[in-house]
Structure formats: structure tokens, C-alpha cells
Design a protein around this motif. Sequence first.
Motif, PDB file in Angstrom:
ATOM      1  N   LEU A   1      31.281  38.400  29.634  1.00 28.08           N
ATOM      2  CA  LEU A   1      32.509  39.110  30.006  1.00 28.08           C
ATOM      3  C   LEU A   1      32.335  39.836  31.334  1.00 28.08           C
ATOM      4  O   LEU A   1      33.215  39.788  32.203  1.00 28.08           O
ATOM      5  N   GLY A   2      31.208  40.532  31.485  1.00 26.51           N
ATOM      6  CA  GLY A   2      30.977  41.248  32.732  1.00 26.51           C
ATOM      7  C   GLY A   2      30.906  40.322  33.938  1.00 26.51           C
ATOM      8  O   GLY A   2      31.463  40.620  35.008  1.00 26.51           O
ATOM      9  N   VAL A   3      30.222  39.185  33.775  1.00 27.68           N
ATOM     10  CA  VAL A   3      30.151  38.207  34.866  1.00 27.68           C
ATOM     11  C   VAL A   3      31.544  37.678  35.195  1.00 27.68           C
ATOM     12  O   VAL A   3      31.896  37.496  36.376  1.00 27.68           O
ATOM     13  N   SER A   4      32.360  37.455  34.170  1.00 24.60           N
ATOM     14  CA  SER A   4      33.724  36.954  34.404  1.00 24.60           C
ATOM     15  C   SER A   4      34.571  37.979  35.153  1.00 24.60           C
ATOM     16  O   SER A   4      35.372  37.608  36.027  1.00 24.60           O
ATOM     17  N   VAL A   5      34.405  39.253  34.825  1.00 19.36           N
ATOM     18  CA  VAL A   5      35.128  40.302  35.553  1.00 19.36           C
ATOM     19  C   VAL A   5      34.706  40.313  37.023  1.00 19.36           C
ATOM     20  O   VAL A   5      35.546  40.406  37.933  1.00 19.36           O
ATOM     21  N   LEU A   6      33.410  40.217  37.266  1.00 19.49           N
ATOM     22  CA  LEU A   6      32.914  40.181  38.643  1.00 19.49           C
ATOM     23  C   LEU A   6      33.470  38.976  39.408  1.00 19.49           C
ATOM     24  O   LEU A   6      33.922  39.105  40.549  1.00 19.49           O
ATOM     25  N   ILE A   7      33.437  37.811  38.772  1.00 19.17           N
ATOM     26  CA  ILE A   7      33.925  36.598  39.440  1.00 19.17           C
ATOM     27  C   ILE A   7      35.412  36.725  39.758  1.00 19.17           C
ATOM     28  O   ILE A   7      35.864  36.338  40.853  1.00 19.17           O
ATOM     29  N   SER A   8      36.182  37.273  38.831  1.00 19.18           N
ATOM     30  CA  SER A   8      37.623  37.424  39.069  1.00 19.18           C
ATOM     31  C   SER A   8      37.893  38.326  40.262  1.00 19.18           C
ATOM     32  O   SER A   8      38.737  38.006  41.125  1.00 19.18           O
ATOM     33  N   ALA A   9      37.188  39.454  40.340  1.00 18.01           N
ATOM     34  CA  ALA A   9      37.415  40.386  41.445  1.00 18.01           C
ATOM     35  C   ALA A   9      36.913  39.816  42.768  1.00 18.01           C
ATOM     36  O   ALA A   9      37.599  39.911  43.799  1.00 18.01           O
ATOM     37  N   ILE A  10      35.732  39.220  42.765  1.00 20.66           N
ATOM     38  CA  ILE A  10      35.171  38.674  44.006  1.00 20.66           C
ATOM     39  C   ILE A  10      36.019  37.523  44.533  1.00 20.66           C
ATOM     40  O   ILE A  10      36.255  37.402  45.748  1.00 20.66           O
ATOM     41  N   THR A  11      36.499  36.663  43.635  1.00 20.86           N
ATOM     42  CA  THR A  11      37.341  35.539  44.053  1.00 20.86           C
ATOM     43  C   THR A  11      38.624  36.024  44.707  1.00 20.86           C
ATOM     44  O   THR A  11      39.075  35.480  45.726  1.00 20.86           O
ATOM     45  N   ALA A  12      39.226  37.078  44.114  1.00 19.64           N
ATOM     46  CA  ALA A  12      40.470  37.604  44.689  1.00 19.64           C
ATOM     47  C   ALA A  12      40.240  38.212  46.061  1.00 19.64           C
ATOM     48  O   ALA A  12      41.023  37.991  47.007  1.00 19.64           O
ATOM     49  N   VAL A  13      39.158  38.974  46.213  1.00 21.68           N
ATOM     50  CA  VAL A  13      38.901  39.631  47.496  1.00 21.68           C
ATOM     51  C   VAL A  13      38.505  38.612  48.567  1.00 21.68           C
ATOM     52  O   VAL A  13      38.873  38.761  49.743  1.00 21.68           O
ATOM     53  N   SER A  14      37.784  37.582  48.176  1.00 22.36           N
ATOM     54  CA  SER A  14      37.321  36.608  49.158  1.00 22.36           C
ATOM     55  C   SER A  14      38.462  35.797  49.776  1.00 22.36           C
ATOM     56  O   SER A  14      38.353  35.320  50.913  1.00 22.36           O
ATOM     57  N   ASP A  15      39.561  35.636  49.031  1.00 28.47           N
ATOM     58  CA  ASP A  15      40.722  34.917  49.568  1.00 28.47           C
ATOM     59  C   ASP A  15      41.976  35.613  49.054  1.00 28.47           C
ATOM     60  O   ASP A  15      42.602  35.185  48.077  1.00 28.47           O
ATOM     61  N   ALA A  16      42.332  36.700  49.704  1.00 28.11           N
ATOM     62  CA  ALA A  16      43.457  37.517  49.246  1.00 28.11           C
ATOM     63  C   ALA A  16      44.783  36.765  49.346  1.00 28.11           C
ATOM     64  O   ALA A  16      45.685  36.978  48.526  1.00 28.11           O
ATOM     65  N   VAL A  17      44.904  35.895  50.349  1.00 31.54           N
ATOM     66  CA  VAL A  17      46.166  35.168  50.509  1.00 31.54           C
ATOM     67  C   VAL A  17      46.384  34.223  49.338  1.00 31.54           C
ATOM     68  O   VAL A  17      47.488  34.158  48.766  1.00 31.54           O
ATOM     69  N   ARG A  18      45.358  33.492  48.958  1.00 29.17           N
ATOM     70  CA  ARG A  18      45.490  32.590  47.813  1.00 29.17           C
ATOM     71  C   ARG A  18      45.745  33.385  46.529  1.00 29.17           C
ATOM     72  O   ARG A  18      46.560  32.975  45.697  1.00 29.17           O
ATOM     73  N   ALA A  19      45.049  34.508  46.355  1.00 28.87           N
ATOM     74  CA  ALA A  19      45.243  35.318  45.163  1.00 28.87           C
ATOM     75  C   ALA A  19      46.649  35.907  45.106  1.00 28.87           C
ATOM     76  O   ALA A  19      47.170  36.170  44.017  1.00 28.87           O
ATOM     77  N   SER A  20      47.266  36.084  46.263  1.00 28.26           N
ATOM     78  CA  SER A  20      48.600  36.688  46.323  1.00 28.26           C
ATOM     79  C   SER A  20      49.701  35.650  46.460  1.00 28.26           C
ATOM     80  O   SER A  20      50.876  36.012  46.658  1.00 28.26           O
ATOM     81  N   ALA A  21      49.372  34.369  46.359  1.00 31.21           N
ATOM     82  CA  ALA A  21      50.344  33.312  46.628  1.00 31.21           C
ATOM     83  C   ALA A  21      51.567  33.404  45.730  1.00 31.21           C
ATOM     84  O   ALA A  21      52.710  33.239  46.194  1.00 31.21           O
ATOM     85  N   SER A  22      51.367  33.663  44.448  1.00 33.40           N
ATOM     86  CA  SER A  22      52.517  33.721  43.537  1.00 33.40           C
ATOM     87  C   SER A  22      53.446  34.871  43.881  1.00 33.40           C
ATOM     88  O   SER A  22      54.677  34.735  43.809  1.00 33.40           O
ATOM     89  N   ALA A  23      52.883  36.012  44.272  1.00 33.64           N
ATOM     90  CA  ALA A  23      53.722  37.151  44.646  1.00 33.64           C
ATOM     91  C   ALA A  23      54.475  36.875  45.940  1.00 33.64           C
ATOM     92  O   ALA A  23      55.652  37.252  46.090  1.00 33.64           O
ATOM     93  N   ILE A  24      53.833  36.213  46.899  1.00 32.31           N
ATOM     94  CA  ILE A  24      54.500  35.882  48.161  1.00 32.31           C
ATOM     95  C   ILE A  24      55.625  34.877  47.925  1.00 32.31           C
ATOM     96  O   ILE A  24      56.719  34.992  48.495  1.00 32.31           O
ATOM     97  N   THR A  25      55.361  33.901  47.074  1.00 25.54           N
ATOM     98  CA  THR A  25      56.398  32.917  46.757  1.00 25.54           C
ATOM     99  C   THR A  25      57.595  33.583  46.086  1.00 25.54           C
ATOM    100  O   THR A  25      58.753  33.260  46.386  1.00 25.54           O
ATOM    101  N   SER A  26      57.340  34.509  45.180  1.00 25.01           N
ATOM    102  CA  SER A  26      58.445  35.211  44.506  1.00 25.01           C
ATOM    103  C   SER A  26      59.261  36.040  45.495  1.00 25.01           C
ATOM    104  O   SER A  26      60.483  36.177  45.348  1.00 25.01           O
TER     105      SER A  26
END
Length: 232
Positions: free
Chosen positions: A92-117
Motif C-alpha cells: 500500500l505504501g509503495v502504491s501511494v508513493l507511485i501514485s504521487a510520483i507519477t502525478a508530479v512527474s507529468d502534471a499535464v497528463r495527470a490533469s488531462a481529465s480536468a482540462i478536458t472538462s
Amino acid sequence: MPADQAAGRRAKYLTMLLLVVGSGLALLAATQPWFTIRLTDTANHSSSVTVAGSVAAPALTALALAGLALTAALAIAGPVFRIVLALLGVLLGVSVLISAITAVSDAVRASASAITSATGVAGDASIRHLVHSVETEFWPWLAMVAGALIIVAAAAVVVFSRLWPGPSRKYQTRFAGEDGRPAEEVVAEAADGGATPSSDTLDGASEEPSTLDRDAAIDSWDELTRGDDPTR
């Protein structure tokens, strides 16, 4: 309380506290804004989109709730199941880290759904063309700290769980004296040795006569109910 039992109890409570704090911080971070995306449309009109953690890292909320549930399960788990839960906690802890690191490493991709909306524009290339700048908030970094806390706490369970105290004796029934043996065993041992156990030794055997008297009274009452004479 012996020193080793006190140390085991402190280790258990500290570990569970770390799990609760890590899971709580991850849940808090998921509800907060992670990115502020400034957009530029074809008419050079700038606008901004605020992206929450639950959008940038959709799995974070579920992972945080799973961490809280795992803490509750650890409180009542046995030694073997405790290790299994601890390994799940590390995952669980590793999954939390991966989720946060993935979002920060590519903020545009992580925010794509919000931008589309907000704009109605879809497609990775088109969305990236709209983005003028990205501002990262404090909360994704807090989610990384939360993931690290969960990993450390789960690893501590694996290392120190053998020191954790066992089940409390208040959930066990009919103990006799300080050695924890059942009253029936002490009675049988005293009978074999030709001695009568004292009232200081037993805490359950003295209740046997009253139990037999109560059962006899119930049987007599049942016989009277049926019209029989219990004195015959």
C-alpha cells in the motif's frame, strides 16, 4: 508489567499510530488541490484549472482507506496473519508513493481529465498545446511523505511483531490462580495428591457447588410443573 511486555506494547501502539498518521495524511492530500494549470486558448485568453489530488491520483483515496482498514485488522490479528497484513501494508505504501510520483512527474497528463472538462479539448497533444504553465502545490509532496510513513510502519510490524503482547487474559474463561491453569485441572491435581485446594489457589472451583444447587433447583421446579413430586 515486565520490561519486555512494556516495550512490546509501546512498539505495537507506535507502529499502529504511524499507520494511522500515514493513511490519514494520504487521505487528506487526496482532497486538496495538487496543480494549478494555466491555459491559453486560440484567442490568447488565459484561464486556470485547479486539479485536486483525487483527480491527479485517482487511486490515492482508496489506498488511504485501505491503510486505515489494515490498521484496524492489525489490532486483532494473530502473529502469522500479522505478517501477511504487514506485507500488504508495504505494498500500500509503495502504491501511494507511485501514485504521487507519477502525478508530479507529468502534471499535464495527470490533469488531462480536468482540462478536458474545463475546455472540451481532448487528446494528449491538443491538451499540451493549451497548457501555458503548471504550478505544483504542497499536497503531492505530503502524499509522498504519507507513503513513506506507511512503508516504514509496515516494515516495523515485520521486524517487531514478535514483541507485541498477546491476547488479554480477560477474554479467557475460568482461570485458576497465577499459573493460568483451568480450575478443573487444579482440582484433579489436588485430588490425585490427596490434598484439597485452598480458596486462595482457585478462583473458579468454589463456584461448582452453587452451580449444582442451581441446576437441582431448576430440575425440581420442572418436575413440579409436570405434576411430579421431587421429594420421592
